[in-house]
Design an enzyme around this catalytic site. Sequence first.
Site, short mmCIF file in Angstrom:
data_model
loop_
_atom_site.label_atom_id
_atom_site.label_comp_id
_atom_site.label_asym_id
_atom_site.label_seq_id
_atom_site.Cartn_x
_atom_site.Cartn_y
_atom_site.Cartn_z
N HIS A 47 0.83 -1.19 0.00
CA HIS A 47 0.00 0.00 0.00
C HIS A 47 0.87 1.25 0.00
O HIS A 47 2.06 1.21 0.28
CB HIS A 47 -0.98 0.01 1.19
CG HIS A 47 -0.37 0.45 2.48
ND1 HIS A 47 -0.96 1.38 3.29
CD2 HIS A 47 0.79 0.12 3.09
CE1 HIS A 47 -0.20 1.58 4.36
NE2 HIS A 47 0.87 0.82 4.25
N CYS A 53 4.01 5.48 5.31
CA CYS A 53 4.08 4.28 6.15
C CYS A 53 5.52 3.76 6.15
O CYS A 53 6.23 3.88 5.15
CB CYS A 53 3.14 3.20 5.61
SG CYS A 53 3.14 1.67 6.57
N GLN A 94 -7.16 -1.92 9.98
CA GLN A 94 -8.34 -1.10 10.17
C GLN A 94 -9.44 -1.60 9.22
O GLN A 94 -9.15 -2.05 8.11
CB GLN A 94 -8.02 0.37 9.93
CG GLN A 94 -7.07 0.92 10.99
CD GLN A 94 -6.67 2.35 10.70
OE1 GLN A 94 -7.51 3.20 10.49
NE2 GLN A 94 -5.36 2.59 10.67
N SER A 135 -5.77 6.43 9.67
CA SER A 135 -4.36 6.74 9.40
C SER A 135 -4.18 7.74 8.27
O SER A 135 -3.18 8.43 8.21
CB SER A 135 -3.61 5.46 9.03
OG SER A 135 -3.63 4.57 10.12
N HIS A 147 -5.20 5.61 1.53
CA HIS A 147 -4.37 4.50 1.02
C HIS A 147 -4.79 4.16 -0.39
O HIS A 147 -5.96 4.28 -0.74
CB HIS A 147 -4.60 3.21 1.84
CG HIS A 147 -4.53 3.34 3.30
ND1 HIS A 147 -3.45 2.90 4.03
CD2 HIS A 147 -5.41 3.83 4.21
CE1 HIS A 147 -3.68 3.10 5.33
NE2 HIS A 147 -4.86 3.68 5.45
#
Length: 156
Positions: free
Chosen positions: A52, A106, A124, A147, A150
């Site tokens: 991702h 990330c 998540q 977060s 994505h």
Amino acid sequence: MSNDTEAPLPEGWEMRTSRSTGMTYFLNMYTKKSQWERPEVPAEPGEVRCSHILVKHSESRRPSSWREDHIKRTKEEALDLIKNYRKQIVSNDAPFADVAMKCSDCSSAKRGGDLGLFGRGQMQQAFEEEAFKLKVGQLSKPIETESGFHIILRTV
């Protein structure tokens, strides 16, 4: 029993014959779990592997990353960035792993965005749902979680 062989099985299932009873059973090729009842829906893998790219924003649950100590971009700016990264990948202007290594917020960026194998309940919810829906090699549209935004590439 005759309808066991008439229609093709949903994706991810295999028909087998029990050595002990001679009866037909069905094997989920991903999880290796078997069942006597003919499946009606495609088999779901127990685990998937995805890469991702994450773009955080000032409202992310932890608005910092390996790239920036304090992320100040707005949600709208983050969404625009992730859409732009997706467009670069889809148009073959840049490989997914290269974009991930250069742009993802990330720590998986150093692995080209690779998250490794994961099962249900480990990510998540919105991320997990999308990851398990994707087919191998498929790239998601932007997904929002706590977060940030994505794009997900299903690899296994």
